[in-house]
Design a protein around this motif. Structure first.
Motif, PDB file in Angstrom:
ATOM      1  N   MET A   1     -18.097  -2.419  -0.170  1.00  0.00           N
ATOM      2  CA  MET A   1     -17.353  -1.144  -0.163  1.00  0.00           C
ATOM      3  C   MET A   1     -17.478  -0.469  -1.531  1.00  0.00           C
ATOM      4  SD  MET A   1     -13.335  -0.481   0.723  1.00  0.00           S
ATOM      5  CE  MET A   1     -13.506  -1.133   2.389  1.00  0.00           C
ATOM      6  N   SER A   2     -17.843   0.791  -1.532  1.00  0.00           N
ATOM      7  CA  SER A   2     -18.042   1.519  -2.783  1.00  0.00           C
ATOM      8  C   SER A   2     -16.713   1.775  -3.489  1.00  0.00           C
ATOM      9  CB  SER A   2     -18.751   2.847  -2.506  1.00  0.00           C
ATOM     10  OG  SER A   2     -17.967   3.655  -1.657  1.00  0.00           O
ATOM     11  N   SER A   3     -16.793   2.059  -4.774  1.00  0.00           N
ATOM     12  CA  SER A   3     -15.584   2.285  -5.572  1.00  0.00           C
ATOM     13  C   SER A   3     -14.753   3.465  -5.074  1.00  0.00           C
ATOM     14  CB  SER A   3     -15.959   2.502  -7.040  1.00  0.00           C
ATOM     15  OG  SER A   3     -16.530   1.330  -7.578  1.00  0.00           O
ATOM     16  N   PRO A   4     -15.386   4.640  -4.738  1.00  0.00           N
ATOM     17  CA  PRO A   4     -14.576   5.759  -4.223  1.00  0.00           C
ATOM     18  C   PRO A   4     -13.802   5.399  -2.961  1.00  0.00           C
ATOM     19  CG  PRO A   4     -16.755   6.537  -4.841  1.00  0.00           C
ATOM     20  CD  PRO A   4     -16.803   5.041  -4.912  1.00  0.00           C
ATOM     21  N   SER A   5     -14.395   4.582  -2.094  1.00  0.00           N
ATOM     22  CA  SER A   5     -13.705   4.170  -0.866  1.00  0.00           C
ATOM     23  C   SER A   5     -12.507   3.290  -1.174  1.00  0.00           C
ATOM     24  CB  SER A   5     -14.674   3.436   0.060  1.00  0.00           C
ATOM     25  OG  SER A   5     -15.750   4.268   0.439  1.00  0.00           O
ATOM     26  N   VAL A   6     -12.676   2.413  -2.160  1.00  0.00           N
ATOM     27  CA  VAL A   6     -11.568   1.533  -2.560  1.00  0.00           C
ATOM     28  C   VAL A   6     -10.413   2.347  -3.126  1.00  0.00           C
ATOM     29  CG1 VAL A   6     -10.866  -0.310  -4.144  1.00  0.00           C
ATOM     30  CG2 VAL A   6     -13.077  -0.444  -2.978  1.00  0.00           C
ATOM     31  N   TYR A   7     -10.749   3.295  -4.006  1.00  0.00           N
ATOM     32  CA  TYR A   7      -9.705   4.142  -4.592  1.00  0.00           C
ATOM     33  C   TYR A   7      -8.980   4.959  -3.524  1.00  0.00           C
ATOM     34  CZ  TYR A   7     -11.858   3.070  -9.095  1.00  0.00           C
ATOM     35  OH  TYR A   7     -12.351   2.432 -10.195  1.00  0.00           O
ATOM     36  N   ARG A   8      -9.752   5.469  -2.565  1.00  0.00           N
ATOM     37  CA  ARG A   8      -9.168   6.243  -1.488  1.00  0.00           C
ATOM     38  C   ARG A   8      -8.205   5.401  -0.660  1.00  0.00           C
ATOM     39  NH1 ARG A   8     -13.495   7.603   0.811  1.00  0.00           N
ATOM     40  NH2 ARG A   8     -13.901   9.460  -0.465  1.00  0.00           N
ATOM     41  N   LEU A   9      -8.623   4.145  -0.378  1.00  0.00           N
ATOM     42  CA  LEU A   9      -7.771   3.235   0.386  1.00  0.00           C
ATOM     43  C   LEU A   9      -6.495   2.905  -0.373  1.00  0.00           C
ATOM     44  CD1 LEU A   9      -7.347   1.394   2.852  1.00  0.00           C
ATOM     45  CD2 LEU A   9      -8.640  -0.387   1.655  1.00  0.00           C
ATOM     46  N   LEU A  10      -6.624   2.677  -1.691  1.00  0.00           N
ATOM     47  CA  LEU A  10      -5.439   2.374  -2.504  1.00  0.00           C
ATOM     48  C   LEU A  10      -4.473   3.567  -2.532  1.00  0.00           C
ATOM     49  CD1 LEU A  10      -7.031   0.486  -5.540  1.00  0.00           C
ATOM     50  CD2 LEU A  10      -5.574  -0.476  -3.751  1.00  0.00           C
ATOM     51  N   LEU A  11      -5.007   4.777  -2.631  1.00  0.00           N
ATOM     52  CA  LEU A  11      -4.159   5.961  -2.628  1.00  0.00           C
ATOM     53  C   LEU A  11      -3.423   6.119  -1.308  1.00  0.00           C
ATOM     54  CD1 LEU A  11      -6.410   8.588  -4.459  1.00  0.00           C
ATOM     55  CD2 LEU A  11      -4.247   7.628  -5.273  1.00  0.00           C
ATOM     56  N   ILE A  12      -4.117   5.824  -0.214  1.00  0.00           N
ATOM     57  CA  ILE A  12      -3.481   5.913   1.104  1.00  0.00           C
ATOM     58  C   ILE A  12      -2.356   4.893   1.224  1.00  0.00           C
ATOM     59  CG2 ILE A  12      -3.844   5.553   3.580  1.00  0.00           C
ATOM     60  CD1 ILE A  12      -6.681   6.669   3.190  1.00  0.00           C
ATOM     61  N   ILE A  13      -2.610   3.660   0.741  1.00  0.00           N
ATOM     62  CA  ILE A  13      -1.584   2.609   0.795  1.00  0.00           C
ATOM     63  C   ILE A  13      -0.374   2.997  -0.047  1.00  0.00           C
ATOM     64  CG2 ILE A  13      -1.078   0.221   0.168  1.00  0.00           C
ATOM     65  CD1 ILE A  13      -3.983  -0.445   0.879  1.00  0.00           C
ATOM     66  N   LEU A  14      -0.630   3.511  -1.272  1.00  0.00           N
ATOM     67  CA  LEU A  14       0.475   3.925  -2.138  1.00  0.00           C
ATOM     68  C   LEU A  14       1.273   5.059  -1.522  1.00  0.00           C
ATOM     69  CD1 LEU A  14      -1.237   3.823  -5.662  1.00  0.00           C
ATOM     70  CD2 LEU A  14       0.602   2.336  -4.832  1.00  0.00           C
ATOM     71  N   HIS A  15       0.571   5.996  -0.903  1.00  0.00           N
ATOM     72  CA  HIS A  15       1.247   7.122  -0.248  1.00  0.00           C
ATOM     73  C   HIS A  15       2.133   6.634   0.890  1.00  0.00           C
ATOM     74  CE1 HIS A  15       1.857  11.239   1.032  1.00  0.00           C
ATOM     75  NE2 HIS A  15       1.517  10.903   2.265  1.00  0.00           N
ATOM     76  N   CYS A  16       1.631   5.697   1.685  1.00  0.00           N
ATOM     77  CA  CYS A  16       2.422   5.153   2.798  1.00  0.00           C
ATOM     78  C   CYS A  16       3.639   4.393   2.291  1.00  0.00           C
ATOM     79  CB  CYS A  16       1.551   4.246   3.665  1.00  0.00           C
ATOM     80  SG  CYS A  16       0.248   5.105   4.576  1.00  0.00           S
ATOM     81  N   LEU A  17       3.442   3.617   1.210  1.00  0.00           N
ATOM     82  CA  LEU A  17       4.571   2.874   0.638  1.00  0.00           C
ATOM     83  C   LEU A  17       5.638   3.825   0.098  1.00  0.00           C
ATOM     84  CD1 LEU A  17       2.758  -0.025  -1.257  1.00  0.00           C
ATOM     85  CD2 LEU A  17       4.204  -0.226   0.780  1.00  0.00           C
ATOM     86  N   TYR A  18       5.188   4.887  -0.552  1.00  0.00           N
ATOM     87  CA  TYR A  18       6.134   5.875  -1.082  1.00  0.00           C
ATOM     88  C   TYR A  18       6.952   6.508   0.044  1.00  0.00           C
ATOM     89  CZ  TYR A  18       7.925  10.172  -3.134  1.00  0.00           C
ATOM     90  OH  TYR A  18       8.736  11.187  -3.534  1.00  0.00           O
ATOM     91  N   ASN A  19       6.279   6.914   1.115  1.00  0.00           N
ATOM     92  CA  ASN A  19       6.968   7.509   2.252  1.00  0.00           C
ATOM     93  C   ASN A  19       7.948   6.540   2.894  1.00  0.00           C
ATOM     94  OD1 ASN A  19       5.740  10.006   2.043  1.00  0.00           O
ATOM     95  ND2 ASN A  19       4.053   9.477   3.412  1.00  0.00           N
ATOM     96  N   LEU A  20       7.564   5.257   2.957  1.00  0.00           N
ATOM     97  CA  LEU A  20       8.446   4.237   3.537  1.00  0.00           C
ATOM     98  C   LEU A  20       9.700   4.053   2.692  1.00  0.00           C
ATOM     99  CD1 LEU A  20       8.996   2.022   5.641  1.00  0.00           C
ATOM    100  CD2 LEU A  20       7.676   0.448   4.196  1.00  0.00           C
ATOM    101  N   VAL A  21       9.519   3.940   1.377  1.00  0.00           N
ATOM    102  CA  VAL A  21      10.669   3.771   0.477  1.00  0.00           C
ATOM    103  C   VAL A  21      11.567   5.002   0.533  1.00  0.00           C
ATOM    104  CG1 VAL A  21      11.372   3.556  -1.937  1.00  0.00           C
ATOM    105  CG2 VAL A  21       9.473   2.177  -1.064  1.00  0.00           C
ATOM    106  N   ASP A  22      10.962   6.189   0.549  1.00  0.00           N
ATOM    107  CA  ASP A  22      11.731   7.433   0.627  1.00  0.00           C
ATOM    108  C   ASP A  22      12.538   7.496   1.920  1.00  0.00           C
ATOM    109  OD1 ASP A  22      12.282  10.210  -0.422  1.00  0.00           O
ATOM    110  OD2 ASP A  22      11.347  10.732   1.486  1.00  0.00           O
ATOM    111  N   PHE A  23      11.926   7.092   3.030  1.00  0.00           N
ATOM    112  CA  PHE A  23      12.625   7.079   4.320  1.00  0.00           C
ATOM    113  C   PHE A  23      13.804   6.102   4.299  1.00  0.00           C
ATOM    114  CE2 PHE A  23      13.145   5.010   8.487  1.00  0.00           C
ATOM    115  CZ  PHE A  23      13.545   6.099   9.242  1.00  0.00           C
ATOM    116  N   ILE A  24      13.584   4.909   3.741  1.00  0.00           N
ATOM    117  CA  ILE A  24      14.654   3.901   3.678  1.00  0.00           C
ATOM    118  C   ILE A  24      15.817   4.407   2.832  1.00  0.00           C
ATOM    119  CG2 ILE A  24      15.253   1.598   2.826  1.00  0.00           C
ATOM    120  CD1 ILE A  24      12.395   0.750   3.577  1.00  0.00           C
ATOM    121  N   LEU A  25      15.512   5.024   1.687  1.00  0.00           N
ATOM    122  CA  LEU A  25      16.570   5.529   0.813  1.00  0.00           C
ATOM    123  C   LEU A  25      17.360   6.645   1.483  1.00  0.00           C
ATOM    124  CD1 LEU A  25      14.787   5.606  -2.670  1.00  0.00           C
ATOM    125  CD2 LEU A  25      16.666   4.116  -1.969  1.00  0.00           C
TER     126      LEU A  25
END
Length: 280
Positions: A1-25
């Motif tokens: 997997m290329s570096s841009p794909s990895v970064y994109r995946l990490l950003l998506i995961i962080l975005h989902c985690l942020y939305n989850l924490v925001d929803f819980i709060l």
């Protein structure tokens, strides 16, 4: 997997985690408030005036005029009625709601009904420059302002509270456009004398900033807001006229939905601690 794909995946995961924490709060805050409201409603509402009075007793200053900017939020009529009650209990005589979309302006009767259902004495209220008398409204020509810490109504033995609903058409930039249109029409039609409450039709050399200010203020008969509460995650004024807010202290509120009285009081504390330099 290329570096841009990895970064994109990490950003998506962080975005989902942020939305989850925001929803819980948000869910936690919502249900905590509802549970608190359920168990304290009977005793709390009965003593709300005393509660607010004790909390603001030692504040150095209070706003005489609050403007609540709804931003992108839909009006929550029960929560807006709470804000009205708390402002009245705090002795704040001018309460303005600014909804640039115009939703609240079109449905302001719902807010009136909500206040009436909650036993607010509507004889205390001047609504958009109209005063309640025996269940109907009649126009009133009151003079705005505070003197020695008391409104001029209070000095005459009565205490009135002004509630105003503004939108982009009568409190935003669109009203400036309407003013220019009226002046242009009046000028080219050579209309002399008074036009309603406005100044006489001017010649071209009479039109300056001061003239425009007086012309617009003939419709906007309110003192400049001391405190502005901006609702939502975006700190934006949504087109409210800049010369109405020259000395206004703005405080951001995440949402007016389910607002708690202590949150409202914290905003008053922040305002009391603020130092307004008035351009100095």
């Amino acid at each position: 997997m290329s570096s841009p794909s990895v970064y994109r995946l990490l950003l998506i995961i962080l975005h989902c985690l942020y939305n989850l924490v925001d929803f819980i709060l948000r869910t936690w805050i919502y249900w905590r408030y509802r549970v608190y409201q359920y168990f304290t409603a009977n005793t709390f509402i009965q003593n709300i005036d005393n509660y607010i009075h004790l909390r603001i007793l030692h504040l150095d200053k209070l706003p005489a005029h609050i403007v609540i900017i709804l931003g992108t939020e839909k009006p929550s009529y029960s929560d807006l009625s709470n804000i009205v009650f708390w402002c009245i209990a705090s002795g704040i005589p001018y309460i303005t709601f600014y909804d640039h979309k115009g939703t609240l302006k079109k449905t302001e009767e719902i807010l009136k009904d909500t206040l009436i259902e909650r036993k607010l004495d509507m004889k205390q209220i001047i609504w958009n420059h109209e005063e309640y008398k025996n269940g109907i409204t009649s126009t009133t020509t009151t003079t705005n302002g505070y003197k020695n810490g008391k409104s001029k109504h209070a000095q005459n033995g009565t205490r009135k509270f002004h509630i105003n609903i503004l939108s982009h058409t009568n409190g935003g930039k669109h009203s400036l456009v309407n003013t220019i249109k009226k002046l242009s029409t009046s000028y080219y039609n050579n209309r002399g004398g008074e036009t309603g409450n406005h100044p006489p039709s001017p010649s071209s050399d009479m039109i300056d900033i001061e003239y425009l200010n007086n012309y617009i203020n003939s419709d906007f008969k309110l003192p400049e807001p001391d405190l502005g509460i901006v609702c939502g995650n975006i700190l934006c004024l949504y087109g409210i006229l800049p010369w109405h807010i020259r000395t206004t202290e703005f405080i951001q509120l995440e949402t007016h939905v389910n607002i708690h009285i202590d949150t409202f009081l914290q905003i008053l504390y922040k305002y009391a601690k603020s130092e307004q330099r008035y351009g100095k």
